[in-house]
Design an enzyme around this catalytic site. Structure first.
Site, PDB file in Angstrom:
ATOM      1  N   SER A  13      44.875  25.265  29.112  1.00 53.40           N
ATOM      2  CA  SER A  13      44.684  24.210  30.106  1.00 53.40           C
ATOM      3  C   SER A  13      45.959  23.997  30.904  1.00 53.40           C
ATOM      4  CB  SER A  13      44.278  22.899  29.416  1.00 53.40           C
ATOM      5  OG  SER A  13      45.269  22.505  28.476  1.00 53.40           O
ATOM      6  N   CYS A  64      30.273  29.989  42.272  1.00 54.82           N
ATOM      7  CA  CYS A  64      30.684  31.361  42.582  1.00 54.82           C
ATOM      8  C   CYS A  64      30.941  31.574  44.063  1.00 54.82           C
ATOM      9  CB  CYS A  64      29.633  32.354  42.071  1.00 54.82           C
ATOM     10  SG  CYS A  64      29.682  32.550  40.276  1.00 54.82           S
ATOM     11  N   GLY A  82      41.474  28.149  23.913  1.00 48.30           N
ATOM     12  CA  GLY A  82      41.520  28.166  25.370  1.00 48.30           C
ATOM     13  C   GLY A  82      42.903  27.857  25.893  1.00 48.30           C
ATOM     14  N   ASP A 136      27.623  37.583  32.115  1.00 46.48           N
ATOM     15  CA  ASP A 136      28.144  38.945  32.235  1.00 46.48           C
ATOM     16  C   ASP A 136      27.971  39.740  30.945  1.00 46.48           C
ATOM     17  OD1 ASP A 136      28.908  38.680  34.878  1.00 46.48           O
ATOM     18  OD2 ASP A 136      30.939  38.043  34.395  1.00 46.48           O
ATOM     19  N   THR A 149      33.418  50.685  39.092  1.00 44.89           N
ATOM     20  CA  THR A 149      32.181  50.412  39.834  1.00 44.89           C
ATOM     21  C   THR A 149      31.923  48.920  40.017  1.00 44.89           C
ATOM     22  OG1 THR A 149      30.826  50.476  37.815  1.00 44.89           O
ATOM     23  CG2 THR A 149      31.118  52.552  39.022  1.00 44.89           C
ATOM     24  N   GLY A 150      32.948  48.097  39.815  1.00 46.68           N
ATOM     25  CA  GLY A 150      32.758  46.659  40.002  1.00 46.68           C
ATOM     26  C   GLY A 150      31.692  46.085  39.093  1.00 46.68           C
ATOM     27  N   LYS A 167      34.548  32.628  44.977  1.00 42.55           N
ATOM     28  CA  LYS A 167      35.065  33.985  44.794  1.00 42.55           C
ATOM     29  C   LYS A 167      35.785  34.478  46.040  1.00 42.55           C
ATOM     30  CE  LYS A 167      32.373  36.628  41.494  1.00 42.55           C
ATOM     31  NZ  LYS A 167      31.357  37.678  41.351  1.00 42.55           N
TER      32      LYS A 167
END
EC number: 2.7.9.3
Length: 348
Positions: free
Chosen positions: A141, A17, A139, A91, A48-49, A20
C-alpha cells in the site's frame, strides 16, 4: 447503490480498465527494452499480448501470474473492490487456470478518504476472493493522489490446459460470454446519467467470475481464449487474430450488449479510451460503410471484468455455448467465425 460521503470517481481522472495506457503508447514503452536470455520454462510471456504469464514448473503443471489494478469507476467502495478483484482474477481463468492466492495492490489519498472507506474497498475485494476460494495473502500500500486498487494473482494450470490468445483456427466459431457496454455505463455513471437498473446490471456483469474458463480449457475443441477488457471487443479481437494469423468475422447484430448501452452511446456517453483503442487498432479493422460513430465506439468500448472471447470447433459451438450459459452466463452468444486471411477483425 450506496451513497458515499465522498464520490470516489471525483478523485480519479479515469476509472476501471479505461485507465489502461493506449496500446500504441504501451508498444512504444516496451520497444527496445533489454531482453534476458530465453527461458525454456516461460511458456507465455509478452510476445502475443496474452492475458497472463505462464511458467512451467514440471512436466504436467505450470504457474500463471497476473496483476491488474485501476482507479474507481463507481462510488460505492465495496463495489469498487469487488469489481477490481473480479477483473484481476479473470486473467487466470482466461488462460485456463484456477487461482490459488492474491496479493492486494492499494494506493489511497488518505487525507481525502476516511479509513472506513478504504477498509470497505479491501473488504469488497476480499469477498470476491472468498467467492473464488482463495486468500488475500498480503499486498502493498502507498499514499497516492488518486485511489487505486487491484490484485496480483497467482494460479495453477495443467500444461495441457493452457489456452492462449494465439490458437484460433480458420473455421472456428467465436463465442462472447458477457454483454458489451461497461465503459459506456461507467461514463454515464460519472456524469450521474446511469439508471439504478443499469447500475445493477453493470455490477452483476462485472462481478461475475469468469471461472468457466477453467472448465472450458479442459475441452480440446476450445482452441483459444482471451478476456475482453480495456482494449474493447475490437482490440482484443485484433490480438486474437494476430496471435493466430487469422481473420475474425463478427456480426454486429449478434453481439450482446448491456441493455442501455446502445442508447447511451448514441447520446454521446462514451469514454476517451474508446477513441484511443480505435487509434491503436483501427488499421486492422474493417467496418461497413457509413458505420455511425456510436457503433464504432461500442466496438472499442473498454470493458472492465468483461467476458471471454472464445474460438472453438464449429460443430461443437452450440454445445460449448450451452455449457457457458449453464455456468451462469445468460448472454453467451455465438457472434461470428474465424477465417483464413490477413489478421483483422471484419464487422458485418
Amino acid at each position: 447503490m450506496l451513497d458515499a460521503p465522498v464520490r470516489l470517481t471525483d478523485l480519479a481522472h479515469g476509472g476501471g480498465c479505461g485507465c489502461k495506457l493506449a496500446p500504441s503508447v504501451l508498444q512504444q514503452l516496451l520497444a527496445n527494452q533489454p531482453q534476458a536470455a530465453p527461458y525454456a520454462q516461460l511458456l507465455v510471456g509478452t510476445e502475443t499480448g496474452d492475458d497472463a504469464a505462464v511458467w512451467q514448473i514440471d512436466e504436467e503443471r505450470c504457474v500463471i501470474a497476473t496483476t491488474d489494478f485501476f482507479m474507481p469507476m463507481v462510488d460505492d467502495p465495496r463495489d469498487f473492490g469487488r469489481i477490481a478483484a473480479a477483473n484481476a482474477l479473470s486473467d487466470i481463468y482466461a488462460m485456463g487456470g484456477t487461482p490459488i492466492m492474491a496479493l492486494a495492490i492499494l494506493g489511497m489519498p488518505l487525507g481525502k478518504l476516511p479509513i472506513e472507506t478504504v477498509r470497505a474497498i479491501l473488504a469488497g475485494g476480499a469477498s470476491i476472493c472468498a467467492e473464488a476460494s482463495i486468500p488475500v495473502a498480503g499486498g502493498h500500500s502507498i499514499d497516492s493522489p488518486e485511489p487505486i486498487y487491484g490484485l496480483a494473482v497467482v494460479g495453477l494450470c495443467a500444461v495441457s490446459d493452457i489456452r492462449r490468445n494465439s490458437g484460433a483456427r480458420p473455421g472456428d466459431a467465436l463465442i462472447l460470454t458477457k454483454g458489451i457496454g461497461v465503459g459506456v455505463y461507467s461514463a454515464a455513471f460519472k456524469k450521474q446519467a446511469l439508471s439504478n437498473a443499469a447500475y445493477e446490471e453493470m455490477m452483476a456483469s462485472t462481478t461475475l467470475l469468469n471461472r468457466v474458463g477453467h472448465k472450458l480449457a479442459k475441452d480440446d475443441d476450445v482452441h483459444a481464449m482471451t478476456d475482453v477488457t480495456g482494449f474493447g471487443l475490437l482490440g482484443h479481437g485484433v490480438e486474437l487474430a494476430r496471435g493466430g494469423g487469422v481473420a475474425l468475422d463478427i456480426d454486429f447484430a449478434r453481439i450482446p450488449f448491456l441493455k442501455e448501452a446502445q442508447e447511451l452511446a448514441e447520446a454521446g456517453l462514451i469514454t476517451g479510451a474508446s477513441g484511443r483503442n480505435w487509434a491503436s487498432y483501427g488499421d486492422a479493422v474493417v467496418l461497413p460503410a457509413e458505420t455511425p460513430d456510436w457503433r464504432r465506439a461500442l466496438l472499442t468500448d473498454p470493458q472492465t471484468s468483461g467476458g471471454l472471447l472464445i474460438a472453438c470447433a464449429p460443430e461443437r459451438a452450440e454445445a460449448i455455448r450451452g455449457t457457458i450459459e449453464a455456468a451462469g452466463f445468460p448472454r453467451a452468444t455465438i457472434i461470428g467465425a474465424v477465417a483464413a486471411g490477413e489478421p483483422a477483425v471484419r464487422i458485418g
